[in-house]
Design a protein around this motif. Structure first.
Motif, PDB file in Angstrom:
ATOM      1  N   GLY A 123      63.420 -92.818  55.357  1.00 57.00           N
ATOM      2  CA  GLY A 123      63.060 -92.884  53.809  1.00 57.00           C
ATOM      3  C   GLY A 123      61.521 -92.883  53.812  1.00 57.00           C
ATOM      4  O   GLY A 123      60.555 -92.688  52.983  1.00 57.00           O
ATOM      5  N   SER A 124      60.708 -92.431  54.968  1.00 62.81           N
ATOM      6  CA  SER A 124      59.183 -91.504  54.875  1.00 62.81           C
ATOM      7  C   SER A 124      59.674 -90.713  56.380  1.00 62.81           C
ATOM      8  O   SER A 124      60.760 -90.946  57.405  1.00 62.81           O
ATOM      9  N   ALA A 125      57.976 -90.143  56.356  1.00 61.05           N
ATOM     10  CA  ALA A 125      57.897 -89.980  58.016  1.00 61.05           C
ATOM     11  C   ALA A 125      56.613 -89.574  58.510  1.00 61.05           C
ATOM     12  O   ALA A 125      55.961 -89.320  57.721  1.00 61.05           O
ATOM     13  N   PRO A 126      56.573 -89.606  59.665  1.00 58.73           N
ATOM     14  CA  PRO A 126      55.349 -89.972  60.206  1.00 58.73           C
ATOM     15  C   PRO A 126      54.550 -88.629  59.601  1.00 58.73           C
ATOM     16  O   PRO A 126      54.802 -87.302  59.502  1.00 58.73           O
ATOM     17  N   GLY A 127      53.147 -88.214  59.402  1.00 57.29           N
ATOM     18  CA  GLY A 127      52.592 -87.020  59.411  1.00 57.29           C
ATOM     19  C   GLY A 127      52.000 -86.498  59.773  1.00 57.29           C
ATOM     20  O   GLY A 127      52.599 -84.820  59.996  1.00 57.29           O
ATOM     21  N   ARG A 128      52.574 -86.318  60.942  1.00 60.55           N
ATOM     22  CA  ARG A 128      53.280 -85.453  62.292  1.00 60.55           C
ATOM     23  C   ARG A 128      54.445 -84.502  62.299  1.00 60.55           C
ATOM     24  O   ARG A 128      54.155 -83.625  62.713  1.00 60.55           O
ATOM     25  N   ALA A 129      55.016 -84.971  61.710  1.00 57.13           N
ATOM     26  CA  ALA A 129      56.455 -84.942  61.567  1.00 57.13           C
ATOM     27  C   ALA A 129      56.270 -83.263  60.065  1.00 57.13           C
ATOM     28  O   ALA A 129      56.796 -82.602  60.527  1.00 57.13           O
ATOM     29  N   TRP A 130      55.561 -83.944  59.491  1.00 57.11           N
ATOM     30  CA  TRP A 130      55.238 -82.839  58.206  1.00 57.11           C
ATOM     31  C   TRP A 130      54.099 -81.737  59.057  1.00 57.11           C
ATOM     32  O   TRP A 130      53.958 -80.018  57.936  1.00 57.11           O
ATOM     33  N   ASN A 131      53.475 -81.969  59.410  1.00 58.67           N
ATOM     34  CA  ASN A 131      52.580 -81.037  60.692  1.00 58.67           C
ATOM     35  C   ASN A 131      52.880 -80.139  61.652  1.00 58.67           C
ATOM     36  O   ASN A 131      51.891 -79.260  62.484  1.00 58.67           O
ATOM     37  N   SER A 132      54.416 -80.481  61.593  1.00 59.40           N
ATOM     38  CA  SER A 132      54.980 -79.805  63.442  1.00 59.40           C
ATOM     39  C   SER A 132      55.305 -78.468  63.960  1.00 59.40           C
ATOM     40  O   SER A 132      56.222 -78.167  64.756  1.00 59.40           O
ATOM     41  N   GLY A 133      55.106 -78.314  62.456  1.00 60.84           N
ATOM     42  CA  GLY A 133      56.100 -76.928  62.725  1.00 60.84           C
ATOM     43  C   GLY A 133      56.102 -75.413  63.549  1.00 60.84           C
ATOM     44  O   GLY A 133      55.072 -75.252  63.797  1.00 60.84           O
ATOM     45  N   ARG A 134      57.160 -76.203  64.948  1.00 56.44           N
ATOM     46  CA  ARG A 134      56.570 -74.481  65.596  1.00 56.44           C
ATOM     47  C   ARG A 134      57.648 -73.248  65.404  1.00 56.44           C
ATOM     48  O   ARG A 134      58.963 -73.129  64.697  1.00 56.44           O
ATOM     49  N   LEU A 135      57.316 -71.976  66.106  1.00 49.72           N
ATOM     50  CA  LEU A 135      58.233 -71.162  64.771  1.00 49.72           C
ATOM     51  C   LEU A 135      58.894 -70.291  66.385  1.00 49.72           C
ATOM     52  O   LEU A 135      59.162 -70.110  65.983  1.00 49.72           O
ATOM     53  N   GLY A 136      57.990 -70.864  67.499  1.00 47.47           N
ATOM     54  CA  GLY A 136      58.462 -70.119  68.985  1.00 47.47           C
ATOM     55  C   GLY A 136      58.240 -68.328  68.354  1.00 47.47           C
ATOM     56  O   GLY A 136      57.562 -67.982  67.981  1.00 47.47           O
TER      57      GLY A 136
END
Length: 196
Positions: free
Chosen positions: A58-71
């Motif tokens: 239903g929602s996601a914390p802000g860190r979820a939207w900004n935490s993309g890891r590419l490795g």
């Protein structure tokens, strides 16, 4: 038309462009101010993860939207995040359930998927332009994204430095629908990399 199918296709279109990114491209500038190709790919992966979490919870914390890891495998990171989005929205009977999309507010999941489809099409152009590869999105994707882009307010809370979108850019009256879409989302369709 099933918006889930259109969104899956848009994710595949973006994936085709991401697959063409080579290691030397990662530090190239993009049409998105202040983002290199690597930064843009991190944003794309993080946003996919945010869309997926929001669809499930239903929602996601802000860190979820900004935490993309590419490795060390940006294309693999993109593929995994894209599968997460498709899986999270797969339950067909729930397209009217509300989901919170970052600062934009809460929308039925079908509208959230339309946002995601717009996101894929426009960021595919951003990456393609940055690495200088051709990009010609399908017209049904352009038309759906353009319809949504016309509804995004041109206000300080949504547009400008630090906001989700840049201020709109004027394009000629006879511009293609895709160039109109780019202009509405703050992109100059004639953008050329400063490296060229």
């Amino acid at each position: 038309m099933d918006i889930r199918d259109l969104d899956r296709r848009a994710g595949a279109v973006l994936g085709e462009v991401v697959m063409q990114v080579r290691p030397e491209h990662l530090w190239f500038p993009t049409p998105c101010p202040d983002w290199t190709v690597r930064g843009l790919l991190r944003h794309i992966v993080g946003a996919n993860e945010g869309f997926a979490q929001a669809a499930l919870n239903g929602s996601a914390p802000g860190r979820a939207w900004n935490s993309g890891r590419l490795g060390d495998n940006p294309a693999g990171a993109y593929r995994r995040s894209n599968v997460q989005v498709a899986d999270a929205f797969a339950d067909g009977g729930a397209l009217d359930r509300l989901v919170e999309i970052r600062e934009f507010g809460s929308y039925p999941r079908r509208i959230a998927l339309t946002f995601h489809q717009l996101f894929c099409v426009v960021h595919a152009w951003d990456v393609a332009r940055a690495i200088d590869v051709p990009f010609d999105p399908p017209q049904d994707m352009v038309e759906r994204a353009l319809d949504l882009a016309r509804r995004i307010p041109d206000t300080d809370s949504i547009r400008g430095p630090g906001a989700a979108f840049e201020r709109s850019v004027k394009v000629p009256g006879d511009a293609s629908k895709f160039d109109q879409l780019l202009g509405l989302l703050g992109r100059n369709p004639d953008w050329v990399s400063p490296l060229d």
